[in-house]
Scaffold this motif. Structure first.
Motif, PDB file in Angstrom:
ATOM      1  N   ASP A  95       0.840  -1.194   0.000  1.00 43.08           N
ATOM      2  CA  ASP A  95       0.000   0.000   0.000  1.00 43.08           C
ATOM      3  C   ASP A  95       0.876   1.245   0.000  1.00 43.08           C
ATOM      4  O   ASP A  95       2.093   1.162   0.094  1.00 43.08           O
ATOM      5  CB  ASP A  95      -0.915   0.004   1.234  1.00 43.08           C
ATOM      6  N   CYS A 123      -9.780   6.065   3.628  1.00 43.21           N
ATOM      7  CA  CYS A 123      -8.750   5.518   2.736  1.00 43.21           C
ATOM      8  C   CYS A 123      -9.327   5.294   1.346  1.00 43.21           C
ATOM      9  O   CYS A 123     -10.536   5.420   1.131  1.00 43.21           O
ATOM     10  CB  CYS A 123      -8.188   4.204   3.297  1.00 43.21           C
ATOM     11  N   TYR A 124      -8.460   4.984   0.401  1.00 45.98           N
ATOM     12  CA  TYR A 124      -8.851   4.551  -0.933  1.00 45.98           C
ATOM     13  C   TYR A 124      -8.626   3.047  -1.051  1.00 45.98           C
ATOM     14  O   TYR A 124      -7.618   2.523  -0.561  1.00 45.98           O
ATOM     15  CB  TYR A 124      -7.991   5.217  -2.012  1.00 45.98           C
ATOM     16  N   TYR A 125      -9.536   2.362  -1.726  1.00 49.76           N
ATOM     17  CA  TYR A 125      -9.250   1.021  -2.218  1.00 49.76           C
ATOM     18  C   TYR A 125      -8.854   1.164  -3.684  1.00 49.76           C
ATOM     19  O   TYR A 125      -9.552   1.806  -4.469  1.00 49.76           O
ATOM     20  CB  TYR A 125     -10.464   0.102  -2.067  1.00 49.76           C
ATOM     21  N   TYR A 127      -7.600  -0.509  -7.361  1.00 46.84           N
ATOM     22  CA  TYR A 127      -7.630  -1.687  -8.211  1.00 46.84           C
ATOM     23  C   TYR A 127      -6.890  -1.376  -9.515  1.00 46.84           C
ATOM     24  O   TYR A 127      -7.113  -0.330 -10.137  1.00 46.84           O
ATOM     25  CB  TYR A 127      -9.075  -2.083  -8.544  1.00 46.84           C
ATOM     26  N   LYS A 136      -9.929   3.897  -8.225  1.00 51.68           N
ATOM     27  CA  LYS A 136      -9.910   4.180  -6.797  1.00 51.68           C
ATOM     28  C   LYS A 136     -11.337   4.325  -6.270  1.00 51.68           C
ATOM     29  O   LYS A 136     -12.160   5.002  -6.879  1.00 51.68           O
ATOM     30  CB  LYS A 136      -9.142   5.474  -6.499  1.00 51.68           C
ATOM     31  N   LEU A 139     -13.194   4.797   0.692  1.00 54.65           N
ATOM     32  CA  LEU A 139     -13.819   4.110   1.801  1.00 54.65           C
ATOM     33  C   LEU A 139     -13.808   5.051   2.996  1.00 54.65           C
ATOM     34  O   LEU A 139     -12.754   5.414   3.504  1.00 54.65           O
ATOM     35  CB  LEU A 139     -13.056   2.826   2.135  1.00 54.65           C
ATOM     36  N   TYR A 163     -13.710   1.550  10.881  1.00 56.46           N
ATOM     37  CA  TYR A 163     -12.665   0.619  10.436  1.00 56.46           C
ATOM     38  C   TYR A 163     -11.659   0.285  11.532  1.00 56.46           C
ATOM     39  O   TYR A 163     -10.457   0.199  11.297  1.00 56.46           O
ATOM     40  CB  TYR A 163     -11.957   1.182   9.202  1.00 56.46           C
ATOM     41  N   ASN A 216      -3.739   4.380   0.567  1.00 65.06           N
ATOM     42  CA  ASN A 216      -4.131   3.683  -0.651  1.00 65.06           C
ATOM     43  C   ASN A 216      -3.950   2.187  -0.401  1.00 65.06           C
ATOM     44  O   ASN A 216      -2.824   1.706  -0.233  1.00 65.06           O
ATOM     45  CB  ASN A 216      -3.269   4.124  -1.826  1.00 65.06           C
ATOM     46  N   ILE A 217      -5.062   1.466  -0.359  1.00 65.59           N
ATOM     47  CA  ILE A 217      -5.050   0.036  -0.049  1.00 65.59           C
ATOM     48  C   ILE A 217      -5.162  -0.734  -1.366  1.00 65.59           C
ATOM     49  O   ILE A 217      -6.189  -0.679  -2.046  1.00 65.59           O
ATOM     50  CB  ILE A 217      -6.214  -0.350   0.884  1.00 65.59           C
ATOM     51  N   GLU A 219      -5.720  -3.695  -3.753  1.00 69.16           N
ATOM     52  CA  GLU A 219      -6.371  -4.994  -3.868  1.00 69.16           C
ATOM     53  C   GLU A 219      -5.661  -5.764  -4.984  1.00 69.16           C
ATOM     54  O   GLU A 219      -5.763  -5.420  -6.156  1.00 69.16           O
ATOM     55  CB  GLU A 219      -7.848  -4.816  -4.206  1.00 69.16           C
ATOM     56  N   THR A 225      -6.259  -9.234   1.958  1.00 69.33           N
ATOM     57  CA  THR A 225      -7.698  -9.027   1.803  1.00 69.33           C
ATOM     58  C   THR A 225      -8.318  -9.908   0.738  1.00 69.33           C
ATOM     59  O   THR A 225      -9.533  -9.998   0.648  1.00 69.33           O
ATOM     60  CB  THR A 225      -7.984  -7.551   1.454  1.00 69.33           C
TER      61      THR A 225
END
Length: 318
Positions: A95, A123-125, A127, A136, A139, A163, A216-217, A219, A225
Motif C-alpha cells: 500500500d 482511505c482509498y481502495y 484496483y 480508486k 472508503l 474501520y 491507498n489500499i 487490492e 484481503t
C-alpha cells in the motif's frame, strides 16, 4: 506547520519486491518531514530487502531490519521495539500513503490537543485494471468528523464504523503502546489488528475520526484481503474471545445502558453480532472452509455465545 512530533511509519515486508517501492516513496515524499520509516523484512526470499536497502542508503530516515519469517505481527513488533518516534502509523508493504498523510494526522492531533488518542482517517481502495488503468474507491465511515471517548470507541471495534478492525489509517501514541507493553499477538493470524486496536483504546483517552482518504489500499491477488481460506483464519476466534473478556466499567454502562449487555461481564449483543458477521465470512464459510474445521469453529461459537447471551449463534446472522 512545525515538525515537532516525530512520526514513525512501520512497514512489515515479505516478498513484495514488485510493490514496496510505492510504499517507500510515499513515505520519503511526505510533506511532513520529521519521520522515521522502520521496515522489517520478514525473511523475504525475493529482492524485497535489496529494494529497501537501496532507498535506505540514500535516506537516513529509513531503518531496515531483517529477521527470519515470523509473520506480520512478529515483524510489526520488531519495528515497535526499534522505533524512536513519538507517534506511529502502520503501512502494509503493498500500500502507499497520500503525500499529506502524516501532516493531516498530526494536524488533527494538535487540533484536539489529545496526545494519548487514536486518530483515524478514511482511505482509498485501489484496483489495477487489465488495461493498466487504476480505479480508486473512497472508503469512509462517515462524511462528518467525529470525536468520542476511547472507551466509547471500543464498542465499534467489531463494527464496520470507523474501520477499527484494521491497524492502518490510524495514528497511535508510541508512549501509550510502550507504557502498556502493547504488541500484536503472533499466534493470531486473523483478527490481530482489531485486537491490537481494542487493547490500545482501553488505554487511550480520546478517539478522533475524519473522513479524508489518506491511505491507498491495493487490492491484488495474494494480498491479505483477497487470500483464499486457510486454517489460520480460525485464530480469529481467539481474538474474539480476548475482546469478549473485557469487563464493563461504570462509564461504559452509562453510555450504552444496562439493557444492552449480555451480562455484567461481557460486551453487548451488538458487538458479538458484528464480530461474528465479520469473522464468519472467513472462518466459517461453507464454500471455502473444510468441513471438519467448519464444525470446530461453529461448535465453539455456539457454545461461547449461547452461554453468554441466551441466544444461539444462528440468531446472530438474522
Amino acid at each position: 506547520m512545525n515538525n515537532t512530533h516525530k512520526v514513525g511509519i512501520i512497514i512489515p515486508s515479505y516478498n513484495v519486491e514488485k510493490y514496496i517501492f510505492r510504499a517507500i516513496e510515499s513515505c520519503i515524499n511526505q510533506t511532513y518531514t520529521n519521520i522515521e520509516v522502520v521496515v522489517v523484512d520478514d525473511g523475504s526470499v525475493d529482492g524485497t530487502y535489496d529494494v529497501v536497502k537501496a532507498y535506505a542508503n540514500k535516506d537516513e530516515r529509513i531503518h531496515l531490519y531483517r529477521q527470519e519469517n515470523g509473520g506480520v505481527s512478529s515483524a510489526r513488533n520488531r519495528a515497535l521495539d526499534m522505533c524512536t518516534a513519538d507517534y506511529v502509523l502502520f503501512l502494509d508493504s503493498d500500500d502507499w500513503l497520500e503525500a499529506n498523510t502524516v501532516e493531516r494526522l498530526v494536524q488533527k492531533l494538535e487540533q484536539y490537543n489529545q496526545k494519548r488518542s487514536l486518530i483515524c482517517s478514511g482511505c482509498y481502495y485501489v484496483y489495477f485494471e487489465k488495461n493498466g488503468e487504476i480505479t480508486k474507491t473512497i472508503l469512509k465511515s462517515d462524511d462528518r468528523e467525529t470525536t468520542m471517548s476511547a472507551e466509547k470507541a471500543i464498542m465499534y471495534v467489531g463494527a464496520p464504523a470507523y474501520y477499527l478492525r484494521s491497524s492502518c489509517y490510524k495514528l497511535f501514541s508510541l508512549a501509550v503502546i510502550n507504557e502498556n507493553n502493547l504488541r500484536f499477538v503472533p499466534e493470531i493470524r486473523h483478527g490481530e489488528d482489531g485486537l491490537f486496536v481494542f487493547e490500545y483504546l482501553k488505554r487511550a483517552e480520546r478517539f478522533v475520526y475524519f473522513p479524508d482518504p489518506l491511505w491507498n489500499i491495493l487490492e491484488r491477488p495474494g494480498s491479505a484481503t483477497t487470500s483464499p481460506y486457510n486454517s489460520s483464519f480460525l485464530s480469529a476466534i481467539t481474538a474474539i474471545e480476548k475482546m469478549m473478556s473485557y469487563p464493563n466499567s461504570e462509564k461504559l454502562q452509562g453510555i450504552f445502558g444496562d439493557g444492552t449487555w449480555t451480562n455484567k461481564n461481557r460486551l453487548p449483543d451488538r458487538l458479538l453480532k458484528d464480530l461474528l458477521e465479520h469473522f464468519s465470512s472467513k472462518t466459517l464459510s461453507i464454500e471455502n472452509c473444510p468441513e471438519d474445521e467448519l464444525g470446530q469453529g461453529y461448535e465453539y461459537l455456539i457454545k461461547q455465545f449461547a452461554d453468554d447471551s441466551g441466544h444461539t449463534a444462528q440468531e446472530f446472522y438474522t
